[in-house]
Design an enzyme around this catalytic site. Structure first.
Site, PDB file in Angstrom:
ATOM      1  N   ASP A  14       0.881  -1.165   0.000  1.00  0.00           N
ATOM      2  CA  ASP A  14       0.000   0.000   0.000  1.00  0.00           C
ATOM      3  C   ASP A  14       0.922   1.219   0.000  1.00  0.00           C
ATOM      4  OD1 ASP A  14      -1.612   2.144   0.603  1.00  0.00           O
ATOM      5  OD2 ASP A  14      -2.296   1.386   2.543  1.00  0.00           O
ATOM      6  N   LYS A  76       3.464  11.288  -3.690  1.00  0.00           N
ATOM      7  CA  LYS A  76       2.338  10.690  -4.418  1.00  0.00           C
ATOM      8  C   LYS A  76       1.374  11.753  -4.952  1.00  0.00           C
ATOM      9  CE  LYS A  76      -1.301   7.219  -3.621  1.00  0.00           C
ATOM     10  NZ  LYS A  76      -1.768   6.230  -2.636  1.00  0.00           N
TER      11      LYS A  76
HETATM   12 MG    MG Z   1      -4.282   4.907   2.308  1.00  0.00          MG
END
Ligand code: MG
Ligand code: ADP
Length: 522
Positions: A14, A76
């Site tokens: 993740d 990100k």
């Molecule tokens: Mg998350």
């Protein structure tokens, strides 16, 4: 957890905006999170450049209070752009290369637990467009990984909860058709996804979110509260000083976590020799952040109606993201949906667990075992081309594949030449919902040259899109009444060339270039 050398560990990652988590399957095929080099399950997705060293995680976060300009905070958020907004250590970095530093740390640390590995499934938000999915895949490559698949975070969470809570059987199939809502409130983003699970099919019905909303906004309210107190008592504002602000922010984030467990918390802070100590109750905190919570309520309602459902049709609500630990979130969702949300898996680990299960399924398929987990994705943004309105002559978005269409999908739409004797056509491909194309993102463009002379205005042009599940888009153009045809596979703008990928891969992971076989779709 060590597997026999002959088997490849099933690793899921993740890659979060604020925190990343790695999980793998144990001998009983159950997902387990893996601790990093510092002994933590969560690794902050923050990169510090210090001399020749690159440091990722907890230490990089600490450095933010003193060395903010050498730290890449949440790269990100910038995926899809060509470069991170500022140079680090005198070098410009594409955001995916910064993500690669994070992945490289995760890979190295996890190797201590599972042994050396290359294969992994990485998750992305459901709303990520193709450019950002490709950038994530490239980040994996530069970090020395062989990316088995990129899957949506809510899908991964659904898989993990489904296995743990028994609404999926051991083969990963829904025991009966159900609709679920995945509510993911992380550090800096909020995502909500409505899915339908039927047998082994996982279909996303709608996805929505607010990528300017997350735990950080809850922290900020506490920071503002502390700053107001400083101004009242001492007429100074600690937010004027970057490092003082960073210190107070850490105090406030701690207090916020305390308030998830207890009715009150104290925040102590100092600035320019002035010291204050404040007590805050959970009720006060909830009332100063009520509007933030309500924004998520609103988005949930929108997602339910975009899915064509009502709350009565929703069988389960899944809690994902560290910020769902705040009791106010659970209470709001219980009231909104009329049922208690699922919280049996730790909300920060669910996504990584689902990714590991997915990795296990793919590796099993590679080894010739029967496929498991059939996940049906949808496109999260409409895809179309820029056309001109014949009356107003304004540019308009001509949508071919509307958002939320199950993939793979194909569509054809007829456009017309604008003027007589037009000799070429420019096709601009855009992604987004707005009728005005300038508000949508440019995915690519291609030109159809050499139309025969003498075509009348309004000659039909058939544009077809074929959109595969792996995000590859093929465009086909045919000009009616002629033999002019064009087939084009889209190259993403802003994506790195193979030579750059190989260079960064060497610099970041120390590994040589590699030809990576595509995963067989299952
Ligand atoms: Mg998350
Ligand atoms: P992301 O997916 O954005 O990378 P996470 O899902 O890990 O991040 O969520 C991180 C956020 O969760 C942070 O803002 C953090 O402060 C918040 N958080 C973590 N634990 C708690 C808690 N016990 N109470 C309130 N907020 C929490």
């Amino acid at each position: 957890m060590n597997k026999a050398a002959s088997t490849i560990p099933a690793v899921g990652i993740d890659l979060g905006t604020t925190y990343s988590v790695v999980a793998c399957l144990d001998e009983q095929e159950r997902p387990r999170s893996i601790v990093n080099g510092e002994g933590d399950l969560l690794t902050p997705s923050v990169v510090l450049f210090e001399g020749d060293q690159v440091i990722v995680g907890r230490e990089a976060v600490k450095a933010m209070a003193v060395d903010a300009d050498q730290v890449a905070d949440c790269p990100k958020r910038f995926l899809g752009r060509r470069m991170y907004p500022r140079p680090l250590h005198g070098q410009e970095w594409p955001p995916e290369a910064l993500e690669a530093w994070v992945l490289d740390k995760l890979r190295r640390d996890a190797s201590r637990t599972v042994g050396n590995f290359r294969h992994a499934v990485i998750t992305v938000p459901a709303y990520f467009d193709e450019v950002r999915r490709k950038a994530t895949q490239d980040a994996g490559y530069m970090a020395g990984l062989d990316v088995l698949d990129i899957i949506n975070e809510p899908t991964a969470a659904a898989v993990a909860f489904g296995m743990a809570e028994g609404f999926l059987d051991e083969r990963g199939e829904a025991k009966r058709p159900i609709n679920i809502l995945v509510y993911d409130l992380g550090g800096g983003t909020f995502d909500v996804t409505v899915m339908r699970l039927e047998g082994g099919h996982f279909q996303t019905l709608s996805t929505d979110g607010d990528f300017q909303l997350g735990g950080k906004d809850w922290d900020q309210r506490l920071v503002d509260f502390v700053a107001a107190e400083f101004m009242k008592r001492y007429q100074v504002d600690p937010r004027d000083d970057l490092s003082a602000a960073a210190r107070i922010w850490r105090e406030c984030e701690e207090a916020k976590r305390t308030l998830s467990l207890r009715g009150k918390a104290t925040i102590a802070a100092d600035y320019q020799g002035n010291w204050i100590r404040l007590e805050i109750t959970r009720a006060e905190f909830e009332s100063m952040t009520r509007d933030l919570l309500e924004r998520t309520t609103f988005t949930c309602r929108e997602a339910i109606s975009a899915a064509g459902l009502s709350w009565d049709d929703v069988d389960r609500v899944l809690l994902v993201g560290g910020s769902t630990r705040m009791p106010q979130v659970k209470e709001m969702l219980a009231e909104l949906s009329g049922r208690a949300p699922d919280d049996s898996i730790s909300p920060d680990e669910a996504v990584a667990h689902g990714a590991a299960i997915r990795a296990g399924a793919i590796l099993a398929a590679h080894a010739g075992r029967p496929p498991r987990l059939k996940i049906r994705n949808v496109n999260s943004h409409s895809l179309g081309v820029v056309g001109k309105d014949p009356k107003t002559l304004r540019s308009r978005t001509g949508i071919l594949i509307p958002r939320n269409t199950p993939l793979p999908a194909s569509a054809t739409r007829t456009f017309r030449t604008q003027k007589a004797d037009q000799r070429s056509i420019l096709l601009q491909i855009v992604e987004g919902e707005n009728p005005d194309p300038i508000y949508n993102s440019q995915v690519g463009r291609c030109t159809v040259p050499n139309l025969p002379k003498g075509l009348p205005a309004g000659q039909p042009i058939l544009v077809s899109f074929e959109y595969e599940e792996n995000g590859r888009l093929s465009v086909h153009v045919r000009v009616e009444g002629t033999d002019v045809e064009l087939a084009h596979e889209l190259n993403r703008e802003n994506s790195l060339a193979q030579a750059d990928l190989d260079r960064y891969r060497k610099q970041i992971s120390g590994l040589p270039p590699q030809v990576i076989a595509l995963a067989t779709p299952i």
